[in-house]
Design an enzyme around this catalytic site. Sequence first.
Site, PDB file in Angstrom:
ATOM      1  N   LEU A  39       0.752  -1.283   0.003  1.00  9.34           N
ATOM      2  CA  LEU A  39      -0.134   0.307   0.067  1.00  9.34           C
ATOM      3  C   LEU A  39       0.934   1.407   0.026  1.00  9.34           C
ATOM      4  CD1 LEU A  39      -2.987  -0.478   2.401  1.00  9.34           C
ATOM      5  CD2 LEU A  39      -3.195   0.093   0.061  1.00  9.34           C
ATOM      6  N   ASP A  40       0.643   2.309  -0.673  1.00  7.41           N
ATOM      7  CA  ASP A  40       1.256   3.275  -0.783  1.00  7.41           C
ATOM      8  C   ASP A  40       1.267   4.170   0.703  1.00  7.41           C
ATOM      9  OD1 ASP A  40       1.967   3.399  -3.429  1.00  7.41           O
ATOM     10  OD2 ASP A  40       0.088   4.591  -3.978  1.00  7.41           O
ATOM     11  N   PRO A  41       2.135   4.762   1.087  1.00  7.70           N
ATOM     12  CA  PRO A  41       2.092   5.445   2.372  1.00  7.70           C
ATOM     13  C   PRO A  41       0.894   6.258   2.860  1.00  7.70           C
ATOM     14  CG  PRO A  41       4.397   5.755   1.256  1.00  7.70           C
ATOM     15  CD  PRO A  41       3.554   5.224   0.353  1.00  7.70           C
ATOM     16  N   ARG A  70      -4.438   4.678  -8.699  1.00  9.73           N
ATOM     17  CA  ARG A  70      -3.858   6.234  -9.224  1.00  9.73           C
ATOM     18  C   ARG A  70      -4.002   6.100 -10.530  1.00  9.73           C
ATOM     19  NH1 ARG A  70       1.738   6.624  -7.458  1.00  9.73           N
ATOM     20  NH2 ARG A  70       1.950   4.558  -7.063  1.00  9.73           N
TER      21      ARG A  70
END
Length: 310
Positions: free
Chosen positions: A37-39, A174
């Site tokens: 998961l992205d930050p 995204r």
Amino acid sequence: MNGFINLNKPAGFTSHDCVAKVRRFLNTKRVGHAGTLDPAATGVLPIALGRATRLLQYLRQDKAYQATIRLGITTATDDLEGEILTRQAVSDLTLESVRAQLPQFEGVIQQVPPNYSAIQVQGKRLYDLARSGQSIEVAARSVEVHKIEVLNWRSGDFPELELAIVCGPGTYIRAIARDLGAVLQTGATLAALIRTESSGFVLSDSVTIEELATQIQAGQFSPTSPEVALSHLPIVTLSAETAQRWCWGQKVATDEVLINLTNQHSAARFSHPSIVQIRHEDDRFLGIAQQVESFDNILLVPQMVFEPMQ
């Protein structure tokens, strides 16, 4: 300790940060995770402990997200963490015009990953190449989006669209935001992302880092068992003698199987090759096998022996 944790990743933490915290909490080195998961994103991050790290590849692959897309803005990272590249008010944009474009993002689609992503090109991560100023052209990849549902719409100069998205592995939300903005000719970026389901774990059953720490300190922590995490796989039960040989790494024929327990995925047993979970006749989980057709029989080939037998 062997099993899984359904962790609710907080914003601002990398997936690696979460793994490091679990290692410290449990004082163990064998910890891994499924589905980075992205930050900035939050939500379900499956964590594997001990021998269960070798089972990560056999978990369910589909994921589900709740995404907020902001229209009228593009960024270098395709989310609000990156530098703003373009900004134009689109107050006349309507939900109806946006909704009309969503079907083209469902099904098997071609998707170019964001420049700032963990994909490796020539041995280097894309985000490292992007940060160093290198421009790399990445080929589009086939991904599958099972369902997109509109949850909310907030109008304004920079409208926000809230979506529920169910997709297969490798899908970048995204990129969906970026490409939707391109189709609408307004630009768009991902404003917020919550992963609501991953690898069979759901957000409603997850624990925060703080809750996990409290459970461990109180001696109340118990990981999710492999049997539960792998419940999507068909079950093949072996007699004690046959299980012994299988755990030693020997192939066994399905005509030696004691019982084949049925579940909603039992039909997968007849797809060759297919993956099944192996149980002892006392119902202990023993590991993972691949079914391989051989002449007039099917062989259970050990792929991962979880609990070796003496």
